[in-house]
Design an enzyme around this catalytic site. Structure first.
Site, short mmCIF file in Angstrom:
data_model
loop_
_atom_site.label_atom_id
_atom_site.label_comp_id
_atom_site.label_asym_id
_atom_site.label_seq_id
_atom_site.Cartn_x
_atom_site.Cartn_y
_atom_site.Cartn_z
N ALA A 1 0.85 -1.21 0.00
CA ALA A 1 0.00 0.00 0.00
C ALA A 1 0.88 1.25 0.00
O ALA A 1 1.17 1.81 1.06
CB ALA A 1 -0.92 -0.01 1.22
N TRP B 1 9.25 1.35 4.01
CA TRP B 1 9.88 2.52 3.40
C TRP B 1 10.04 3.70 4.35
O TRP B 1 9.91 4.85 3.92
CB TRP B 1 9.05 3.00 2.20
CG TRP B 1 8.80 2.03 1.13
CD1 TRP B 1 7.60 1.48 0.78
CD2 TRP B 1 9.76 1.46 0.22
NE1 TRP B 1 7.75 0.62 -0.27
CE2 TRP B 1 9.08 0.60 -0.62
CE3 TRP B 1 11.14 1.61 0.06
CZ2 TRP B 1 9.70 -0.13 -1.63
CZ3 TRP B 1 11.77 0.90 -0.94
CH2 TRP B 1 11.06 0.05 -1.77
N THR C 1 11.61 6.56 5.99
CA THR C 1 12.80 7.41 5.98
C THR C 1 13.17 7.72 7.44
O THR C 1 12.29 8.07 8.23
CB THR C 1 12.52 8.72 5.20
OG1 THR C 1 12.22 8.36 3.85
CG2 THR C 1 13.72 9.66 5.23
N GLY D 1 30.71 14.23 -19.98
CA GLY D 1 31.17 13.15 -20.84
C GLY D 1 31.47 11.89 -20.02
O GLY D 1 30.77 11.59 -19.05
N GLY D 2 32.53 11.18 -20.38
CA GLY D 2 32.89 9.94 -19.69
C GLY D 2 33.13 10.15 -18.20
O GLY D 2 32.78 9.30 -17.38
N GLU E 1 6.51 10.41 -1.71
CA GLU E 1 5.47 11.42 -1.37
C GLU E 1 4.46 11.59 -2.51
O GLU E 1 4.06 12.70 -2.86
CB GLU E 1 6.13 12.74 -0.95
CG GLU E 1 7.01 12.51 0.27
CD GLU E 1 7.07 13.65 1.25
OE1 GLU E 1 6.28 14.59 1.15
OE2 GLU E 1 7.93 13.56 2.16
#
Ligand SMILES: Cc1cc2nc3c(=O)[nH]c(=O)nc-3n(C[C@H](O)[C@H](O)[C@H](O)COP(=O)(O)OP(=O)(O)OC[C@H]3O[C@@H](n4cnc5c(N)ncnc54)[C@H](O)[C@@H]3O)c2cc1C
Length: 393
Positions: A132, A158, A160, A343-344, A367
């Site tokens: 849920a 979950w 926090t 970039g890389g 949230e």
């Protein structure tokens, strides 16, 4: 380049300077290390509490900072621009205090709020369950009245700050209107050290690794009846009202995170050279940066618009959902583009932008996912349309 801000008072401008200074000196130097080692920075929250930054949007009467949301959200943004786990933590703490501030009795507020708003105690908010999340009214955790106590059983997913918080705002099902599952949910404030209340090991997450996320288990958790906030059956209403404000917090955090990524990208683009010039002087790359800047400023404008509605006592639920959706979708795009600009090197852990990109993802999920925000916005539109049709009849 720090964001340029228009603040309502000189006091607010000074506050923002203080926060920027604290973020640069105290948070920035350790963010990457704590995230890499998945260390929850409890001492940082103590520092923020002692600096008056954990209860900013609440009344000074009970130890809050008495700041409007317009200012509080910009503080959150500054914190999140250097460390989003901490920004999220400050927002979740504010969310966990909301029920008591808005629905507590004077006695409850006097007893608990000063330590919560003063930052001595850190809070957590337990609405979701494993099955849920988007549909919290499907929750199964129960609270049964037994004399002067309630006894709670179930598991909240979950969470926090799970395992690190000092108090938990927990929504659980009480006997009630059996025809309406949303009217048989109640809201409780549970101290961390209550017997039978335990935390599972933290989830292994893609990002926000400095923020603990756990399932909290309730096995015959007995609490005094005065730990009920509001009336029996008010719990979902309290939880969802808090989320309207909480979503603004997440929107501000996402905006700060995106600003941090843009700052890194611009600094890099001013030094990296290809084809004999700085990459910022290649129009193709400079336009990517321009789009990032435009996305951040648009998000900030929406966040502040919703905040100003709230500060004036006007309805702001739809605007909070728009702000959350726009700011977090923009943060995902901006942080992805920041990796591209580097970039890389952007793809390595030697630079923070890959972490920012991982952190942005969850902002679109918690949230209320951004699909759920679209539901809130479209329902408001449907209501508006009905109103218009009625008026024309
Ligand atoms: C790091 C992290 C921290 C969290 N912290 C907290 C916390 O402190 N307290 C707390 O209570 N919860 C917390 N959550 C839970 C979070 O709020 C939920 O994960 C979120 O609400 C989504 O629920 P779900 O994961 O069950 O996904 P589901 O509800 O199963 O959704 C799965 C997918 O289906 C989509 N979907 C669902 N219903 C619809 C619909 N009607 N229309 C269209 N699409 C739909 C969703 O958008 C999503 O994409 C946290 C989650 C994470 C990842």
């Amino acid at each position: 380049m720090p964001a340029s801000r228009v603040l309502p008072t000189e006091e607010a401008a000074d506050l923002l300077k203080l926060v920027r200074d604290l973020a640069t000196k105290e948070l920035l130097p350790r963010a990457a290390q704590d995230e890499a080692t998945e260390t929850f920075p409890r001492d940082v929250f103590t520092l923020l509490g002692r600096s008056g930054l954990l209860g900013l949007p609440y009344s000074e009467e009970y130890g809050g900072g008495g700041q409007p949301y317009e200012v509080y959200l910009q503080v959150l943004e500054e914190i999140a621009s250097v460390w989003s786990s901490v920004g999220v933590g400050v927002s979740v703490h504010a969310l966990s205090c909301f029920g008591l501030v808005e629905h507590g009795t004077d006695e409850q507020k006097r007893a608990w709020l000063p330590d919560m708003l003063g930052g001595e105690l850190l809070g957590a908010y337990c609405l979701s369950e494993a099955h849920a999340g988007s549909d919290p009214a499907a929750m199964k955790t129960t609270a049964r009245r037994d004399g002067d106590s309630y006894v709670l059983n179930g598991a909240k997913a979950w969470t926090t700050h799970g395992g690190n918080a000092d108090f938990y705002k927990v929504m659980a099902r009480t006997p009630g209107d059996s025809g309406d599952r949303s009217r048989s949910i109640s809201c409780f404030l549970i101290p961390a050290d209550t017997a039978g209340f335990t935390a599972d090991p933290p989830e292994k997450k893609m990002g926000l690794t400095g923020s603990s996320t756990t399932t909290m288990r309730l096995d015959d958790v007995r609490i005094p009846a005065e730990r009920l906030l509001g009336n029996e059956g008010d719990g979902l209403k309290i939880a969802l009202a808090g989320l309207d404000s909480g979503r603004l917090g997440i929107a501000a955090v996402a905006t700060g995170l995106a600003q941090g990524a843009l700052d890194q990208a611009v600094a890099y683009a001013k030094t990296r050279e290809t084809f004999g010039k700085k990459i910022i002087d290649h129009q193709g790359l400079a336009f990517v940066l321009a789009d990032m800047e435009a996305a951040i400023q648009s998000a900030r404008a929406m966040v502040l618009h919703a905040a100003r509605l709230k500060d004036r006592g006007l309805p702001f639920s739809r605007e909070a959902s728009i702000a959350k959706m726009v700011a977090t979708d923009n943060a995902m795009k901006v942080t992805t583009d920041a990796v591209q600009v580097l970039g890389g090197y952007g793809y390595t852990r030697d630079f923070p932008v890959e972490r920012y990109m991982r952190e942005a993802k969850v902002m679109q999920i918690f949230e209320g996912t951004n699909q759920i925000q679209r539901m809130v916005i479209s329902r408001a539109l449907a209501k508006d349309n009905n109103g218009t049709i009625k008026e024309s009849n």
